[in-house]
Design a protein around this motif. Structure first.
Motif, PDB file in Angstrom:
ATOM      1  N   GLY A  11       0.807  -1.213   0.000  1.00 51.38           N
ATOM      2  CA  GLY A  11       0.000   0.000   0.000  1.00 51.38           C
ATOM      3  C   GLY A  11       0.841   1.265   0.000  1.00 51.38           C
ATOM      4  O   GLY A  11       2.066   1.215   0.118  1.00 51.38           O
ATOM      5  N   SER A  12       0.163   2.386  -0.145  1.00 51.40           N
ATOM      6  CA  SER A  12       0.808   3.691  -0.067  1.00 51.40           C
ATOM      7  C   SER A  12      -0.096   4.617   0.737  1.00 51.40           C
ATOM      8  O   SER A  12      -1.289   4.376   0.872  1.00 51.40           O
ATOM      9  CB  SER A  12       1.060   4.269  -1.464  1.00 51.40           C
ATOM     10  N   SER A  13       0.500   5.652   1.266  1.00 51.43           N
ATOM     11  CA  SER A  13      -0.235   6.554   2.143  1.00 51.43           C
ATOM     12  C   SER A  13      -0.097   7.998   1.688  1.00 51.43           C
ATOM     13  O   SER A  13       0.945   8.407   1.177  1.00 51.43           O
ATOM     14  CB  SER A  13       0.263   6.428   3.593  1.00 51.43           C
ATOM     15  N   GLU A  14      -1.146   8.745   1.913  1.00 50.23           N
ATOM     16  CA  GLU A  14      -1.151  10.180   1.691  1.00 50.23           C
ATOM     17  C   GLU A  14      -1.690  10.860   2.950  1.00 50.23           C
ATOM     18  O   GLU A  14      -2.716  10.444   3.486  1.00 50.23           O
ATOM     19  CB  GLU A  14      -2.031  10.569   0.502  1.00 50.23           C
ATOM     20  N   VAL A  15      -0.976  11.881   3.416  1.00 45.11           N
ATOM     21  CA  VAL A  15      -1.493  12.686   4.513  1.00 45.11           C
ATOM     22  C   VAL A  15      -2.380  13.760   3.897  1.00 45.11           C
ATOM     23  O   VAL A  15      -1.907  14.630   3.170  1.00 45.11           O
ATOM     24  CB  VAL A  15      -0.358  13.331   5.333  1.00 45.11           C
ATOM     25  N   THR A  16      -3.678  13.683   4.164  1.00 40.68           N
ATOM     26  CA  THR A  16      -4.643  14.548   3.492  1.00 40.68           C
ATOM     27  C   THR A  16      -5.149  15.694   4.364  1.00 40.68           C
ATOM     28  O   THR A  16      -5.887  16.557   3.886  1.00 40.68           O
ATOM     29  CB  THR A  16      -5.849  13.723   3.015  1.00 40.68           C
ATOM     30  N   GLY A  17      -4.771  15.717   5.623  1.00 41.36           N
ATOM     31  CA  GLY A  17      -5.238  16.801   6.487  1.00 41.36           C
ATOM     32  C   GLY A  17      -4.760  16.604   7.913  1.00 41.36           C
ATOM     33  O   GLY A  17      -3.982  15.694   8.211  1.00 41.36           O
ATOM     34  N   GLY A  18      -5.234  17.447   8.797  1.00 48.52           N
ATOM     35  CA  GLY A  18      -4.853  17.345  10.200  1.00 48.52           C
ATOM     36  C   GLY A  18      -5.339  18.548  10.979  1.00 48.52           C
ATOM     37  O   GLY A  18      -5.902  19.497  10.417  1.00 48.52           O
ATOM     38  N   GLN A  19      -5.123  18.512  12.274  1.00 51.22           N
ATOM     39  CA  GLN A  19      -5.475  19.624  13.157  1.00 51.22           C
ATOM     40  C   GLN A  19      -4.474  19.671  14.300  1.00 51.22           C
ATOM     41  O   GLN A  19      -4.233  18.665  14.967  1.00 51.22           O
ATOM     42  CB  GLN A  19      -6.888  19.473  13.706  1.00 51.22           C
ATOM     43  N   LEU A  20      -3.903  20.849  14.523  1.00 55.11           N
ATOM     44  CA  LEU A  20      -2.953  21.022  15.609  1.00 55.11           C
ATOM     45  C   LEU A  20      -3.697  21.136  16.930  1.00 55.11           C
ATOM     46  O   LEU A  20      -4.609  21.958  17.081  1.00 55.11           O
ATOM     47  CB  LEU A  20      -2.111  22.280  15.381  1.00 55.11           C
ATOM     48  N   ILE A  21      -3.322  20.283  17.904  1.00 49.59           N
ATOM     49  CA  ILE A  21      -3.929  20.304  19.233  1.00 49.59           C
ATOM     50  C   ILE A  21      -2.818  20.296  20.275  1.00 49.59           C
ATOM     51  O   ILE A  21      -1.906  19.465  20.222  1.00 49.59           O
ATOM     52  CB  ILE A  21      -4.864  19.098  19.453  1.00 49.59           C
ATOM     53  N   LEU A  22      -2.894  21.243  21.212  1.00 48.09           N
ATOM     54  CA  LEU A  22      -1.976  21.285  22.336  1.00 48.09           C
ATOM     55  C   LEU A  22      -2.724  20.846  23.586  1.00 48.09           C
ATOM     56  O   LEU A  22      -3.814  21.357  23.878  1.00 48.09           O
ATOM     57  CB  LEU A  22      -1.427  22.698  22.540  1.00 48.09           C
ATOM     58  N   THR A  23      -2.157  19.903  24.328  1.00 52.74           N
ATOM     59  CA  THR A  23      -2.754  19.446  25.580  1.00 52.74           C
ATOM     60  C   THR A  23      -1.909  19.935  26.747  1.00 52.74           C
ATOM     61  O   THR A  23      -0.703  19.659  26.810  1.00 52.74           O
ATOM     62  CB  THR A  23      -2.859  17.912  25.622  1.00 52.74           C
ATOM     63  N   LEU A  24      -2.531  20.687  27.656  1.00 54.48           N
ATOM     64  CA  LEU A  24      -1.844  21.266  28.805  1.00 54.48           C
ATOM     65  C   LEU A  24      -2.347  20.615  30.083  1.00 54.48           C
ATOM     66  O   LEU A  24      -3.557  20.463  30.276  1.00 54.48           O
ATOM     67  CB  LEU A  24      -2.099  22.769  28.885  1.00 54.48           C
ATOM     68  N   THR A  25      -1.431  20.235  30.952  1.00 56.75           N
ATOM     69  CA  THR A  25      -1.801  19.675  32.249  1.00 56.75           C
ATOM     70  C   THR A  25      -0.970  20.345  33.337  1.00 56.75           C
ATOM     71  O   THR A  25       0.131  20.835  33.092  1.00 56.75           O
ATOM     72  CB  THR A  25      -1.585  18.152  32.300  1.00 56.75           C
ATOM     73  N   GLY A  26      -1.511  20.351  34.554  1.00 58.41           N
ATOM     74  CA  GLY A  26      -0.790  20.957  35.668  1.00 58.41           C
ATOM     75  C   GLY A  26      -1.670  21.070  36.881  1.00 58.41           C
ATOM     76  O   GLY A  26      -2.502  20.202  37.135  1.00 58.41           O
ATOM     77  N   LYS A  27      -1.506  22.168  37.638  1.00 56.29           N
ATOM     78  CA  LYS A  27      -2.309  22.389  38.826  1.00 56.29           C
ATOM     79  C   LYS A  27      -2.873  23.797  38.815  1.00 56.29           C
ATOM     80  O   LYS A  27      -2.334  24.699  38.166  1.00 56.29           O
ATOM     81  CB  LYS A  27      -1.499  22.129  40.093  1.00 56.29           C
ATOM     82  N   ARG A  28      -3.976  23.973  39.532  1.00 61.71           N
ATOM     83  CA  ARG A  28      -4.728  25.225  39.494  1.00 61.71           C
ATOM     84  C   ARG A  28      -4.057  26.313  40.315  1.00 61.71           C
ATOM     85  O   ARG A  28      -3.673  26.099  41.459  1.00 61.71           O
ATOM     86  CB  ARG A  28      -6.144  24.993  40.019  1.00 61.71           C
ATOM     87  N   TYR A  29      -3.906  27.486  39.678  1.00 60.06           N
ATOM     88  CA  TYR A  29      -3.418  28.683  40.346  1.00 60.06           C
ATOM     89  C   TYR A  29      -4.431  29.796  40.129  1.00 60.06           C
ATOM     90  O   TYR A  29      -4.634  30.232  38.998  1.00 60.06           O
ATOM     91  CB  TYR A  29      -2.056  29.114  39.805  1.00 60.06           C
ATOM     92  N   THR A  30      -5.094  30.245  41.195  1.00 61.89           N
ATOM     93  CA  THR A  30      -5.996  31.387  41.066  1.00 61.89           C
ATOM     94  C   THR A  30      -5.176  32.665  41.036  1.00 61.89           C
ATOM     95  O   THR A  30      -4.088  32.745  41.602  1.00 61.89           O
ATOM     96  CB  THR A  30      -6.982  31.438  42.242  1.00 61.89           C
TER      97      THR A  30
END
Length: 236
Positions: free
Chosen positions: A55-74
């Motif tokens: 087989g062969s592959s083509e990258v036809t699209g995508g979406q940039l997503i950033l995932t942030l984790t940590g602790k709450r600071y008011t």
């Protein structure tokens, strides 16, 4: 010499007043200790009769997503916006804002975003409150470039050789003046050249005094700037 890039060299900013004509950007930093980037590529895989089963592959699209984790600071502007009731308990437009990622090389990635999978509480009783959020970039991000494409001072050699990502240079002049020519990578950017306290138009001449002369070339694109410095030594 190659240099390692550290995660804290990146600066993520979020618009905390998306309803306003001019946004207010806050650095996303306090409390967040981990960031993960995913392009979420769409891959189309095909196998044809003449490929012998391969087989062969083509990258036809995508979406940039950033995932942030940590602790709450008011009291932190970015966290107070992301984890506010107005965002957390609402959908659609309430989750939409703008973000920009300032990279170590000075380029800026800017895009409308959606805040998704917002988690603003959790963890053991005697631990800090755990939080997380996904920043979904909507559409193709715009690149705001503040780099120079070229820099030339007469026929002088720059040390080191010109590189758009290098900001500090030296040169030695043999005459009392030389022309300075500088062009930005992005046609939307402007270039300002100052020799000491005297402004120089790109392609115009700079006059040297005996000793060290400080030339600053500043590239401005939207509200972002990058300044290159050349120390020109002239012995009259």
């Amino acid at each position: 010499m190659p240099e390692i890039v550290l995660n804290y060299d990146y600066v993520l900013q979020i618009n905390t007043t998306p309803e306003a004509e001019t946004g207010t950007y806050a650095d996303v930093k306090k409390g967040f200790d981990n960031i993960a980037e995913a392009l979420n590529e769409v891959v189309e895989q095909s196998s044809y009769l003449g490929d012998g089963g391969y087989g062969s592959s083509e990258v036809t699209g995508g979406q940039l997503i950033l995932t942030l984790t940590g602790k709450r600071y008011t009291g932190d502007p970015a966290q107070d916006y992301i984890f506010s009731d107005a965002v957390y308990y609402n959908w659609g437009k309430a989750r939409k804002t703008d973000a920009r990622l300032i990279c170590p090389d000075g380029s800026v990635i800017s895009c409308p975003v959606t805040l998704a999978k917002v988690t603003r509480s959790g963890g053991a009783a005697n631990s800090s409150t755990a939080v997380s959020v996904e920043v979904h970039f909507n559409g193709k991000p715009a690149i705001i470039d503040t780099r120079l494409a070229s820099l030339q001072i007469g026929s002088l050699g720059l040390t080191p050789a010109f590189d758009p990502d290098v900001l500090q240079y030296t040169a030695t002049a043999t005459s009392s003046s030389d022309s300075i020519t500088a062009a930005a990578q992005d046609s939307n950017a402007t270039v300002a050249i100052v020799n000491g306290s005297a402004s120089v138009t790109s392609g115009g001449d700079a006059t040297w005094v005996s000793g060290k002369n400080t030339v600053k070339i500043t590239v401005t694109n939207e509200s972002f700037t990058r300044t290159y410095t050349v120390i020109v030594t002239y012995n009259s």
